[in-house]
Design a protein around this motif. Structure first.
Motif, PDB file in Angstrom:
ATOM      1  N   ARG A  68      18.548  76.122  23.331  1.00  0.00           N
ATOM      2  CA  ARG A  68      19.799  75.352  23.284  1.00  0.00           C
ATOM      3  C   ARG A  68      20.795  75.971  24.255  1.00  0.00           C
ATOM      4  N   LEU A  69      21.279  75.169  25.181  1.00  0.00           N
ATOM      5  CA  LEU A  69      22.264  75.658  26.142  1.00  0.00           C
ATOM      6  C   LEU A  69      23.414  74.655  26.203  1.00  0.00           C
ATOM      7  N   PRO A  70      24.655  75.135  26.216  1.00  0.00           N
ATOM      8  CA  PRO A  70      25.785  74.196  26.288  1.00  0.00           C
ATOM      9  C   PRO A  70      25.928  73.623  27.702  1.00  0.00           C
ATOM     10  N   LEU A  71      26.404  72.382  27.785  1.00  0.00           N
ATOM     11  CA  LEU A  71      26.639  71.774  29.092  1.00  0.00           C
ATOM     12  C   LEU A  71      28.146  71.753  29.368  1.00  0.00           C
ATOM     13  N   PRO A  72      28.579  72.162  30.553  1.00  0.00           N
ATOM     14  CA  PRO A  72      30.013  72.104  30.869  1.00  0.00           C
ATOM     15  C   PRO A  72      30.416  70.665  31.171  1.00  0.00           C
ATOM     16  N   GLN A  73      31.033  70.012  30.226  1.00  0.00           N
ATOM     17  CA  GLN A  73      31.367  68.597  30.411  1.00  0.00           C
ATOM     18  C   GLN A  73      32.612  68.244  29.614  1.00  0.00           C
ATOM     19  N   MET A  74      33.297  67.203  30.068  1.00  0.00           N
ATOM     20  CA  MET A  74      34.405  66.638  29.300  1.00  0.00           C
ATOM     21  C   MET A  74      33.939  65.257  28.855  1.00  0.00           C
ATOM     22  N   ARG A  75      33.777  65.095  27.568  1.00  0.00           N
ATOM     23  CA  ARG A  75      33.177  63.855  27.067  1.00  0.00           C
ATOM     24  C   ARG A  75      34.206  62.722  27.098  1.00  0.00           C
ATOM     25  N   ARG A  76      34.598  62.358  28.300  1.00  0.00           N
ATOM     26  CA  ARG A  76      35.596  61.296  28.462  1.00  0.00           C
ATOM     27  C   ARG A  76      34.975  60.111  29.185  1.00  0.00           C
ATOM     28  N   GLN A  77      35.529  58.931  28.870  1.00  0.00           N
ATOM     29  CA  GLN A  77      35.132  57.743  29.622  1.00  0.00           C
ATOM     30  C   GLN A  77      36.254  57.406  30.594  1.00  0.00           C
ATOM     31  N   VAL A  78      35.938  56.542  31.550  1.00  0.00           N
ATOM     32  CA  VAL A  78      36.973  56.173  32.517  1.00  0.00           C
ATOM     33  C   VAL A  78      38.082  55.397  31.800  1.00  0.00           C
ATOM     34  N   PRO A  79      39.349  55.548  32.213  1.00  0.00           N
ATOM     35  CA  PRO A  79      40.462  54.876  31.517  1.00  0.00           C
ATOM     36  C   PRO A  79      40.350  53.349  31.593  1.00  0.00           C
ATOM     37  N   GLU A  80      40.330  52.722  30.430  1.00  0.00           N
ATOM     38  CA  GLU A  80      40.145  51.273  30.390  1.00  0.00           C
ATOM     39  C   GLU A  80      41.354  50.515  30.946  1.00  0.00           C
ATOM     40  N   ARG A  81      42.544  51.184  30.831  1.00  0.00           N
ATOM     41  CA  ARG A  81      43.771  50.471  31.246  1.00  0.00           C
ATOM     42  C   ARG A  81      43.811  50.223  32.758  1.00  0.00           C
ATOM     43  N   TRP A  82      43.046  50.992  33.500  1.00  0.00           N
ATOM     44  CA  TRP A  82      43.051  50.813  34.949  1.00  0.00           C
ATOM     45  C   TRP A  82      42.615  49.401  35.335  1.00  0.00           C
ATOM     46  N   ARG A  83      41.656  48.843  34.598  1.00  0.00           N
ATOM     47  CA  ARG A  83      41.148  47.527  35.001  1.00  0.00           C
ATOM     48  C   ARG A  83      42.126  46.414  34.663  1.00  0.00           C
ATOM     49  N   GLU A  84      43.075  46.744  33.758  1.00  0.00           N
ATOM     50  CA  GLU A  84      44.119  45.758  33.472  1.00  0.00           C
ATOM     51  C   GLU A  84      45.277  45.903  34.458  1.00  0.00           C
ATOM     52  N   ARG A  85      45.477  47.110  34.925  1.00  0.00           N
ATOM     53  CA  ARG A  85      46.642  47.398  35.762  1.00  0.00           C
ATOM     54  C   ARG A  85      46.385  47.111  37.240  1.00  0.00           C
ATOM     55  N   TYR A  86      45.146  47.386  37.709  1.00  0.00           N
ATOM     56  CA  TYR A  86      44.857  47.295  39.140  1.00  0.00           C
ATOM     57  C   TYR A  86      43.853  46.186  39.454  1.00  0.00           C
ATOM     58  N   PRO A  87      43.863  45.722  40.704  1.00  0.00           N
ATOM     59  CA  PRO A  87      42.838  44.747  41.112  1.00  0.00           C
ATOM     60  C   PRO A  87      41.449  45.372  40.985  1.00  0.00           C
ATOM     61  N   GLN A  88      40.426  44.517  40.817  1.00  0.00           N
ATOM     62  CA  GLN A  88      39.093  45.048  40.544  1.00  0.00           C
ATOM     63  C   GLN A  88      38.567  46.012  41.627  1.00  0.00           C
ATOM     64  N   PRO A  89      38.719  45.717  42.940  1.00  0.00           N
ATOM     65  CA  PRO A  89      38.206  46.669  43.940  1.00  0.00           C
ATOM     66  C   PRO A  89      38.856  48.056  43.834  1.00  0.00           C
ATOM     67  N   LEU A  90      40.189  48.060  43.573  1.00  0.00           N
ATOM     68  CA  LEU A  90      40.868  49.354  43.445  1.00  0.00           C
ATOM     69  C   LEU A  90      40.395  50.084  42.190  1.00  0.00           C
ATOM     70  N   THR A  91      40.229  49.315  41.110  1.00  0.00           N
ATOM     71  CA  THR A  91      39.716  49.922  39.875  1.00  0.00           C
ATOM     72  C   THR A  91      38.347  50.546  40.130  1.00  0.00           C
ATOM     73  N   ALA A  92      37.503  49.788  40.849  1.00  0.00           N
ATOM     74  CA  ALA A  92      36.150  50.297  41.143  1.00  0.00           C
ATOM     75  C   ALA A  92      36.225  51.595  41.940  1.00  0.00           C
ATOM     76  N   LEU A  93      37.121  51.639  42.924  1.00  0.00           N
ATOM     77  CA  LEU A  93      37.272  52.851  43.750  1.00  0.00           C
ATOM     78  C   LEU A  93      37.691  54.040  42.876  1.00  0.00           C
ATOM     79  N   LEU A  94      38.687  53.788  41.992  1.00  0.00           N
ATOM     80  CA  LEU A  94      39.175  54.863  41.127  1.00  0.00           C
ATOM     81  C   LEU A  94      38.093  55.314  40.149  1.00  0.00           C
TER      82      LEU A  94
END
Lengths: 439, 199
Positions: A68-94
């Motif tokens: 058993r070895l720990p993995l260095p990670q932050m268990r986060r997902q991408v912010p959902e609000r970005w797709r509401e705030r920005y146009p889809q291509p910019l959201t995709a880039l971010l």
């Protein structure tokens, strides 16, 4: 996130644009991470490669559930609000930029940490960027597979579930364990052979070569002929031209060679002889108006500095015959050479303008030899009981670091060096061949 | 704290294992042997078959506990001045363990000077005193020969030489012994000199 970039609402054109921007963002941040990791530490030697190999094999065992070895990670997902705030291509880039960093999200397998450690420990900035950029590209490809020809959100969800089933938790881990095992084995074999870190052999033909000297767009070296004799060769604009002597040294558009009875200075762009100097000696090196070489005279070894403008010479170092006074190199106003006696070995620097001598590196145990200089950077070979290393010494900080090594018993040895504009060259040889590497 | 940063990590760890595990510590001995093999040098006698306990080193009936000085060969054989010799035949070697001629240049078994790929002689290496020079550079200790033990070994007298320094810690990493050292010095490590005196 996948459902944001499906070609359902905005159509195929926007999907393709978003996909391209997502991939660009992922490749860019992954590449930047690789650049930073590659620059963080100097490229390690065979021992470091062996340590990374052990780490890779441990992670492979972890993938198989053996440890058993720990993995260095932050268990986060991408912010959902970005797709509401920005146009889809910019959201995709971010989103791509965020996920390209790798460690800022959930890591299902241990490949990224292993490769990141390997890049930090073994690679330089450019190769590190290239290696981790491949991870970013992989994320883009995964997104393309997940979203191609999807006609509805339901279809997108089904596609994701299909991919998850295909990977299967166990199957994915088995495949990853195999990949990490392979990486560990390759690194382990590289460490065992004594040459494990990033360095490239320069393709200079099939015959053995040695004694590199570099300039802008030019590399001069010795070709070792089958009878053991040397022929100086210059590679300029991709063309190889034989020189009328050996042990070439480049300065500006000039190259000096030892022809036996004299030193000849040529313009390597036209191959016209600029100057013939009937000086008795060997291993000439050139820098502007200065020529430096070594000779035997009156039962002593000498290093001579010759002024091409005034045709005057002066001895800047001398020793008894039993002292090893090595071949000099010059980068005006400094001349560098090695001096090894029964009691010590040192890299010595002579300042032409101050007529001063200092030895920034001295040892009573090991052997230092064949230094080259460019500005305030010196590259030289250090030989110890464990093996040989190419060392780079900064004369301003007096710090030295190893950029390449071969282990004792590997059958490979290091010989002459060169340095120009931060690029280091060195000769690696074994019992049958000799080649020039760039590291 | 003993300053042994100059020694390879594997060797340091091998020494620590060799000096710390118990008589029955088979795994410790095995570990020391493996580390020694990896580090490329060691303490061969710390795990040699003729040594009953890895706490002890010995030859020709003489047993001692202080480990050998750093050297291109183990056990370290020296000449009159304390410079390294090849143990099996007493041929002079440089600090890298290569056979050398009287001028200090590297030679092969038949005495011919060895050359690199371009035909130049291989660069020479220093040939310095294992006690006075090596210990000073590797461990930062001013060491010297004080005394020694004599044993009949291979038909001639062998002298086990104490390399002494003002230190409380010996090369093994544990407490240094007084041995045949004087003026407050203690045995840091040991070497041997094979005389030609028959016995």
């Amino acid at each position: 996130m996948v459902e944001t970039i499906v070609p359902v609402v905005h159509g195929a054109r926007t999907w393709m644009l978003s996909l391209a921007l997502f991939t660009a963002g992922a490749v860019a941040t992954a590449g930047l991470l690789g650049l930073a990791l590659g620059a963080a530490l100097p490229a390690g030697g065979a021992t470091v490669a062996a340590a990374v190999a052990v780490f890779a094999l441990l992670e492979a065992a972890a993938e198989l559930g053996l440890v058993r070895l720990p993995l260095p990670q932050m268990r986060r997902q991408v912010p959902e609000r970005w797709r509401e705030r920005y146009p889809q291509p910019l959201t995709a880039l971010l989103y791509g930029a965020g996920l390209g960093f790798g460690f800022a999200t959930y890591l299902p397998v241990a490949t990224l940490p292993v490769v990141a450690v390997a890049v930090a420990a073994l690679a330089g900035p450019a190769s590190g960027a290239a290696v981790l950029a491949a991870f970013g590209l992989g994320r883009g490809l995964a997104l393309a597979v997940a979203t191609a020809r999807v006609r509805s959100h339901e279809q997108a969800t089904a596609r994701i579930e299909w991919m998850a089933r295909l990977a299967g938790r166990r199957r994915l881990r088995l495949a990853n364990a195999a990949a990490l095992g392979l990486l560990g084995s390759v690194l382990g074999m590289g460490a065992a052979s004594g040459v494990a870190q990033a360095s490239g052999t320069i393709d200079l033909g099939t015959q053995p070569v040695a004694d590199p000297s570099a300039g802008t767009g030019v590399l001069a070296f010795d070709r070792i002929n089958s009878d053991g004799s040397l022929t100086g060769v210059v590679r300029y604009n991709g063309t190889f031209t034989d020189l009328p002597g050996w042990t070439p040294d480049v300065s500006g558009t000039s190259v000096v060679v030892d022809t036996g009875p004299a030193f000849e200075i040529l313009d390597y762009t036209t191959m016209t002889v600029l100057q013939t100097l009937p000086l008795k000696g060997r291993d000439p090196a050139l820098s502007g108006k200065w020529l430096v070489y070594r000779r035997l005279k009156n039962g002593r070894r000498q290093i001579v500095l010759y002024n091409l403008h005034t045709a005057s010479a002066r001895v800047i170092a001398h020793s008894r015959l039993r002292t090893d006074l090595g071949p000099p190199d010059i980068s005006s106003p400094r001349v560098v050479y090695h001096r090894t006696t029964a009691g010590s070995s040192s890299i010595t620097v002579y300042r032409i303008d101050r007529k001063s001598v200092r030895s920034p590196r001295t040892t009573r145990i090991d052997s230092y030899f064949n230094p080259s200089i460019d500005g305030t950077s010196v590259v030289y070979i250090r030989q110890t009981l464990q093996g040989m290393q190419v060392e780079v010494l900064n004369l301003q900080t007096s710090r030295s670091r190893s950029i390449f090594s071969v282990n004792k018993g590997s059958g490979r040895f290091l010989w002459t060096t060169a340095i120009f504009a931060g690029r280091r060259y060195f000769t690696v040889y074994n019992s049958t061949s000799s080649s020039i590497h760039r590291g | 704290m003993l300053r042994d940063a100059g020694a390879p990590a594997g060797e340091r760890l091998a020494r620590r294992l060799a000096s710390s595990h118990t008589r029955r510590g088979f795994l410790g001995r095995l570990g020391a042997a493996a580390l020694a093999a990896v580090s490329g040098r060691l303490a061969a006698s710390a795990v040699s078959p003729d040594t009953a306990d890895a706490h002890y080193y010995g030859f020709c009936g003489h047993t001692y506990t202080t480990h050998h000085c750093p050297s291109p060969y183990f056990p370290p054989r020296i000449d009159l001045h304390g410079r390294p010799l090849r143990p099996k035949d007493g041929h002079r070697v440089d600090n890298l363990g290569r056979l050398v001629d009287a001028e200090g240049y590297v030679v092969d078994e038949s005495g011919d000077r060895l050359r690199g790929p371009t035909g130049d002689l291989l660069p020479r290496a220093p040939r310095t005193r294992l006690c006075q020079d090596w210990v000073r550079e590797r461990y930062g200790l001013k060491a010297q020969f004080d005394g020694g033990w004599y044993r009949c070994c291979g038909g001639t007298i062998r002298k086990l030489v104490d390399c002494c320094a003002h230190t409380r810690t010996r090369i093994n990493g544990d407490a240094a012994l007084v041995g045949y050292c004087y003026n407050g010095r203690r045995v840091f490590c040991v070497l041997y000199y094979q005389t030609s005196t028959p016995c």
